[in-house]
Design a protein around this motif. Structure first.
Motif, PDB file in Angstrom:
ATOM      1  N   UNK A  44     -23.729 -35.955 -16.468  1.00 50.98           N
ATOM      2  CA  UNK A  44     -23.367 -34.744 -15.723  1.00 50.98           C
ATOM      3  C   UNK A  44     -24.174 -34.569 -14.445  1.00 50.98           C
ATOM      4  N   UNK A  45     -25.183 -35.398 -14.230  1.00 49.88           N
ATOM      5  CA  UNK A  45     -25.982 -35.276 -13.001  1.00 49.88           C
ATOM      6  C   UNK A  45     -25.118 -35.590 -11.773  1.00 49.88           C
ATOM      7  N   UNK A  46     -25.344 -34.876 -10.683  1.00 48.34           N
ATOM      8  CA  UNK A  46     -24.546 -35.095  -9.461  1.00 48.34           C
ATOM      9  C   UNK A  46     -25.023 -36.312  -8.676  1.00 48.34           C
ATOM     10  N   UNK A  47     -24.853 -37.482  -9.262  1.00 46.05           N
ATOM     11  CA  UNK A  47     -25.259 -38.720  -8.592  1.00 46.05           C
ATOM     12  C   UNK A  47     -24.107 -39.714  -8.653  1.00 46.05           C
ATOM     13  N   UNK A  48     -24.150 -40.694  -7.782  1.00 40.79           N
ATOM     14  CA  UNK A  48     -23.136 -41.759  -7.768  1.00 40.79           C
ATOM     15  C   UNK A  48     -23.851 -43.076  -7.502  1.00 40.79           C
ATOM     16  N   UNK A  49     -24.467 -43.593  -8.551  1.00 39.52           N
ATOM     17  CA  UNK A  49     -25.237 -44.819  -8.422  1.00 39.52           C
ATOM     18  C   UNK A  49     -24.843 -45.755  -9.565  1.00 39.52           C
ATOM     19  N   UNK A  50     -23.974 -46.670  -9.285  1.00 43.20           N
ATOM     20  CA  UNK A  50     -23.436 -47.567 -10.305  1.00 43.20           C
ATOM     21  C   UNK A  50     -24.527 -48.409 -10.948  1.00 43.20           C
TER      22      UNK A  50
END
Length: 487
Positions: free
Chosen positions: A160-166
């Motif tokens: 749910x954290x607002x991150x986008x790190x594959x």
């Protein structure tokens, strides 16, 4: 204050229009199963039953004035009395839209129940069965239940954290998969654990530069320290697996995932969006906070008191979580009893007296907050509407009702923006609340999860006392704290 407008998970309770309203019509899950060969005939009957009667309300005064009222039904549901509802015809009032919405939700809940219990992928109603459009939601049922659900509360919080790190997610996933590997009996599970670990190690090495590039500049040093601990911990877990110490795997896995979660939190650089102007002066939690809720348990020789650790997620529910933290700092919940515990939910937050929520001393009125739901893939929450209201039938929520101990706000049945102080924790899955196909998702505002001692929630009873709720981390993320202005 109503928590749910749906039938109880174990018994769907209604009243047939052709019987006196005092006579309940009960349909057990066994009956649902027995009806599966006749679904085309059975479902219209169910729809007709619910279309005529499933509107509920509560009366606080009647509960507290009746000494014979069972304590277990403080939050019971009862049909609207005959004085306010005509049984023989539909009354078109200013609340017509809300009432039809309630009917629609009830019919949808029954359809979900039957589809999930019997394995029927889709359900169609005859056009004259119910005068509400349910087909769009029902046709998306397969979408709602596709894929294995994530039930671990800490995993839900990580995703749910607002991150986008594959890159960091590719480290996280195989470490979480160790839980499934450990379901294999004996030491055979350790072979799968080693494969999971090998995959996580490879992902950490290959994605190291991308992970570091995704860190917030102000948190980079802390995250790099955690990455070092993660690397060392993986080597230690490798040794545990090689030595066939099965019992030591889960604790080490939990430790490694805490490092991963810490790195992911260090990727969040400030609060990611603006709260709508009309809510900006409310107490807001711009980040996360952790609280400990200490409960004194009565009449249980095996459990005298228990401390539940709860993580509140202000990234996805800043208004809802901020309201709760503000009440905690006012000691609003200290000394309050558990007011509902029926095997489905545990609920509290209804203060003594006629009010059903928190009375703000500065206004002498009940403080209410809007319904607040963050949708997967969106940057800001939806305010004031259920997802069904706005036609988002396929949408997944960032904070779903997947975990035992999911924490959410109770509210009035027909008023989306009526939540104040009453909160509940979901206890179990049922035919009406399965993970990833949950009729509560998108209708009630989730704002946290119990992450420690959640299993003991099921042992709480009506009358058990909340001795204290204390913020142990993250209080500095609360802005506009009204408790500092008025005690």
């Amino acid at each position: 204050m109503i928590l749910l407008s749906y039938p109880h998970p174990e018994w769907i309770t209604s009243t047939q229009p052709c019987f006196p309203r005092s006579k309940p019509y009960l349909i057990s899950k066994q009956n649902l199963l027995s009806q599966s060969p006749h679904l085309p005939f059975f479902l219209p009957k169910m729809a007709a039953i619910f279309s005529c009667s499933s509107l509920y309300t509560t009366s606080k005064s009647s509960l507290f004035n009746n000494p014979n009222q069972p304590t277990s039904s403080i939050r019971r549901f009862r049909p609207i009395s005959s004085s306010s509802h005509n049984h023989n015809q539909v009354q078109f009032t200013h609340k017509q839209k809300d009432r039809f919405s309630g009917i629609k939700e009830c019919v949808l809940s029954v359809a979900l129940t039957i589809g999930l219990v019997t394995g029927v992928p889709a359900v169609g109603f005859p056009g004259n069965a119910v005068a509400v459009a349910v087909n769009p939601a029902l046709s998306d049922l397969a979408v709602l239940i596709s894929g294995p659900p994530i039930k671990d509360p800490e995993a839900l919080l990580r995703y749910a954290l607002p991150i986008d790190n594959k890159a960091i997610r590719e480290v996280q996933k195989p470490l979480e998969d160790i839980t499934e590997s450990l379901k294999v009996s004996g030491v055979k599970a350790l072979d799968s654990v080693e494969r999971n670990l090998k995959q996580a190690k490879r992902a950490l090495i290959q994605g190291n530069s991308m992970i570091i590039a995704g860190l917030a500049e102000s948190k980079k040093d802390h995250a790099i320290e955690l990455l070092g601990k993660l690397e060392v911990g993986m080597e230690e877990l490798q040794k545990i697996a090689e030595d066939k110490k099965r019992d030591a795997v889960a604790p080490k896995q939990k430790e490694l995932l805490q490092y991963v979660g810490g790195v992911e939190e260090d990727m969040v650089d400030g609060f990611p969006y603006e709260v709508p102007e009309e809510y900006q002066n409310m107490p807001l939690l711009k980040g996360r906070a952790t609280v400990d809720m200490k409960v004194k348990v009565k009449d249980n020789p095996n459990l005298e008191e228990c401390v539940f650790r709860i993580v509140l997620d202000g990234y996805n529910a800043p208004v809802t979580a901020g309201n709760f933290i503000d009440l905690v700092e006012r000691h609003f919940y200290d000394g309050m009893e558990i007011q509902r515990s029926d095997g489905f939910v545990v609920q509290t937050g209804d203060p003594e007296g006629p009010a059903e929520g928190f009375i703000d001393p500065s206004t002498e009125k009940t403080r209410t907050i809007p319904l607040e739901i963050m949708v997967e893939g969106e940057k800001t929450p939806v305010y004031g509407s259920t997802l069904e209201d706005i036609g988002l039938y396929k949408a997944q929520t960032k904070l779903p009702f997947n975990a035992f101990g999911t924490m959410a706000m109770a509210r009035e049945e027909f008023e989306n923006n009526s939540a104040s102080s009453q909160v509940f924790w979901l206890l179990k899955e049922s035919e009406l609340t399965p993970s990833n196909a949950n009729i509560l998702d998108g209708r009630y505002a989730v704002f946290g999860y119990v992450t420690q001692n959640e299993d003991f929630l099921a042992d709480l009873k009506v009358g058990d006392v909340i001795e204290s709720v204390q913020v142990v981390a993250g209080l500095d993320n609360l802005v506009n704290p009204s408790y500092k202005i008025a005690g």
